[in-house]
Design a protein around this motif. Structure first.
Motif, PDB file in Angstrom:
ATOM      1  N   GLU A  54      54.812  60.213  44.681  1.00  0.00           N
ATOM      2  CA  GLU A  54      55.805  61.011  45.397  1.00  0.00           C
ATOM      3  C   GLU A  54      55.477  62.491  45.253  1.00  0.00           C
ATOM      4  OE1 GLU A  54      60.724  61.215  45.489  1.00  0.00           O
ATOM      5  OE2 GLU A  54      59.705  60.029  43.955  1.00  0.00           O
ATOM      6  N   ILE A  55      55.836  63.248  46.280  1.00  0.00           N
ATOM      7  CA  ILE A  55      55.804  64.698  46.198  1.00  0.00           C
ATOM      8  C   ILE A  55      57.138  65.197  46.734  1.00  0.00           C
ATOM      9  CG2 ILE A  55      54.630  64.978  48.412  1.00  0.00           C
ATOM     10  CD1 ILE A  55      53.219  67.465  47.106  1.00  0.00           C
ATOM     11  N   VAL A  56      57.734  66.132  46.004  1.00  0.00           N
ATOM     12  CA  VAL A  56      59.013  66.715  46.402  1.00  0.00           C
ATOM     13  C   VAL A  56      58.876  68.225  46.350  1.00  0.00           C
ATOM     14  CG1 VAL A  56      61.468  66.925  45.883  1.00  0.00           C
ATOM     15  CG2 VAL A  56      60.304  64.731  45.522  1.00  0.00           C
ATOM     16  N   VAL A  57      59.159  68.866  47.493  1.00  0.00           N
ATOM     17  CA  VAL A  57      59.070  70.320  47.610  1.00  0.00           C
ATOM     18  C   VAL A  57      60.484  70.871  47.759  1.00  0.00           C
ATOM     19  CG1 VAL A  57      58.124  72.245  48.936  1.00  0.00           C
ATOM     20  CG2 VAL A  57      56.834  70.089  48.766  1.00  0.00           C
ATOM     21  N   PRO A  58      60.916  71.711  46.812  1.00  0.00           N
ATOM     22  CA  PRO A  58      62.255  72.304  46.954  1.00  0.00           C
ATOM     23  C   PRO A  58      62.293  73.288  48.117  1.00  0.00           C
ATOM     24  CG  PRO A  58      61.118  73.269  45.085  1.00  0.00           C
ATOM     25  CD  PRO A  58      60.225  72.187  45.619  1.00  0.00           C
ATOM     26  N   MET A  59      63.441  73.359  48.748  1.00  0.00           N
ATOM     27  CA  MET A  59      63.661  74.291  49.852  1.00  0.00           C
ATOM     28  C   MET A  59      64.681  75.326  49.371  1.00  0.00           C
ATOM     29  SD  MET A  59      63.869  71.470  52.905  1.00  0.00           S
ATOM     30  CE  MET A  59      63.812  72.669  54.240  1.00  0.00           C
ATOM     31  N   ILE A  60      64.186  76.525  49.115  1.00  0.00           N
ATOM     32  CA  ILE A  60      65.032  77.630  48.667  1.00  0.00           C
ATOM     33  C   ILE A  60      65.011  78.669  49.786  1.00  0.00           C
ATOM     34  CG2 ILE A  60      65.476  79.332  46.857  1.00  0.00           C
ATOM     35  CD1 ILE A  60      65.433  76.423  45.789  1.00  0.00           C
ATOM     36  N   ILE A  61      66.163  78.966  50.360  1.00  0.00           N
ATOM     37  CA  ILE A  61      66.242  79.902  51.476  1.00  0.00           C
ATOM     38  C   ILE A  61      67.140  81.069  51.071  1.00  0.00           C
ATOM     39  CG2 ILE A  61      66.894  80.209  53.896  1.00  0.00           C
ATOM     40  CD1 ILE A  61      66.320  77.195  54.285  1.00  0.00           C
ATOM     41  N   ASN A  62      66.594  82.270  51.149  1.00  0.00           N
ATOM     42  CA  ASN A  62      67.320  83.483  50.740  1.00  0.00           C
ATOM     43  C   ASN A  62      67.887  83.350  49.329  1.00  0.00           C
ATOM     44  OD1 ASN A  62      66.823  84.702  53.264  1.00  0.00           O
ATOM     45  ND2 ASN A  62      68.617  83.681  54.132  1.00  0.00           N
ATOM     46  N   GLY A  63      67.095  82.750  48.438  1.00  0.00           N
ATOM     47  CA  GLY A  63      67.487  82.608  47.048  1.00  0.00           C
ATOM     48  C   GLY A  63      68.474  81.490  46.766  1.00  0.00           C
ATOM     49  N   GLU A  64      68.881  80.754  47.797  1.00  0.00           N
ATOM     50  CA  GLU A  64      69.861  79.669  47.645  1.00  0.00           C
ATOM     51  C   GLU A  64      69.189  78.312  47.853  1.00  0.00           C
ATOM     52  OE1 GLU A  64      73.192  80.114  46.915  1.00  0.00           O
ATOM     53  OE2 GLU A  64      72.726  82.250  46.713  1.00  0.00           O
ATOM     54  N   ILE A  65      69.632  77.323  47.083  1.00  0.00           N
ATOM     55  CA  ILE A  65      69.129  75.962  47.243  1.00  0.00           C
ATOM     56  C   ILE A  65      69.582  75.434  48.602  1.00  0.00           C
ATOM     57  CG2 ILE A  65      69.250  73.583  46.387  1.00  0.00           C
ATOM     58  CD1 ILE A  65      69.896  74.817  43.604  1.00  0.00           C
ATOM     59  N   TYR A  66      68.641  74.955  49.381  1.00  0.00           N
ATOM     60  CA  TYR A  66      68.955  74.335  50.676  1.00  0.00           C
ATOM     61  C   TYR A  66      68.808  72.819  50.582  1.00  0.00           C
ATOM     62  CZ  TYR A  66      68.972  73.310  55.643  1.00  0.00           C
ATOM     63  OH  TYR A  66      69.288  72.799  56.876  1.00  0.00           O
ATOM     64  N   GLY A  67      67.771  72.364  49.884  1.00  0.00           N
ATOM     65  CA  GLY A  67      67.501  70.941  49.754  1.00  0.00           C
ATOM     66  C   GLY A  67      66.072  70.710  49.318  1.00  0.00           C
TER      67      GLY A  67
END
Length: 159
Positions: free
Chosen positions: A115-128
């Protein structure tokens, strides 16, 4: 219309084409669910030896299933649990060659082995997170990580 990424000398060029096609699909779309659905489909078509590609979105302090391609999946993942929850907690990509060796792995599909999981951080906030599973152990490597992180960065411009 789309070319599949293969494991050859053209991998990086394939990933660059993938990102260009993401931009082409996304540039005029404002709906986030539509963007994520097309992104999941695009990755599923490009990547070989994968059995699940999708997104979990950060809502009310947990990850909630978003658009995906594959078998039905776990709907909610708590902060810090499993590969996805760990990616959010550590705010860094999790490259897991063998999910069965990952402490606290959440098995949504018994056929998944890496598995590979890439965090999505947008404008310093967790998106998913972007989550991709494979039935093949050691399916993902540093090249996949680099380009999937670029893919998420490109997608984040539209979210």
């Amino acid at each position: 219309m789309f070319q599949q990424v293969t494991y050859s000398d053209d991998r990086m060029k394939g990933y660059e084409l993938l990102i260009k096609q993401l931009h082409a699909l996304s540039e005029d779309e404002k709906d986030q669910i539509a963007l994520l659905a097309n992104a999941a489909s695009l990755l599923n078509q490009f990547l070989d030896e994968v059995n699940w590609v999708g997104f979990y979105l950060w809502k009310d302090e947990e990850l909630v299933l978003g658009p995906f391609q594959g078998l039905p999946a776990c709907v909610r993942i708590p902060y810090g649990r499993g590969v996805c929850g760990t990616a959010i907690k550590e705010k860094k990509t999790q490259l897991v060659p063998d999910v069965h060796a990952f402490p606290g792995h959440i098995a949504c599909d018994a056929a998944s082995n890496s598995e590979i999981v890439v965090p999505m951080i947008i404008n310093g906030e967790i998106y998913g997170v972007l989550d991709i599973d494979s039935p093949i152990k050691e399916r993902f490597d540093e090249t996949d990580q680099l380009y999937l992180e670029k893919f998420v960065d490109a997608l984040s411009q539209y979210l």
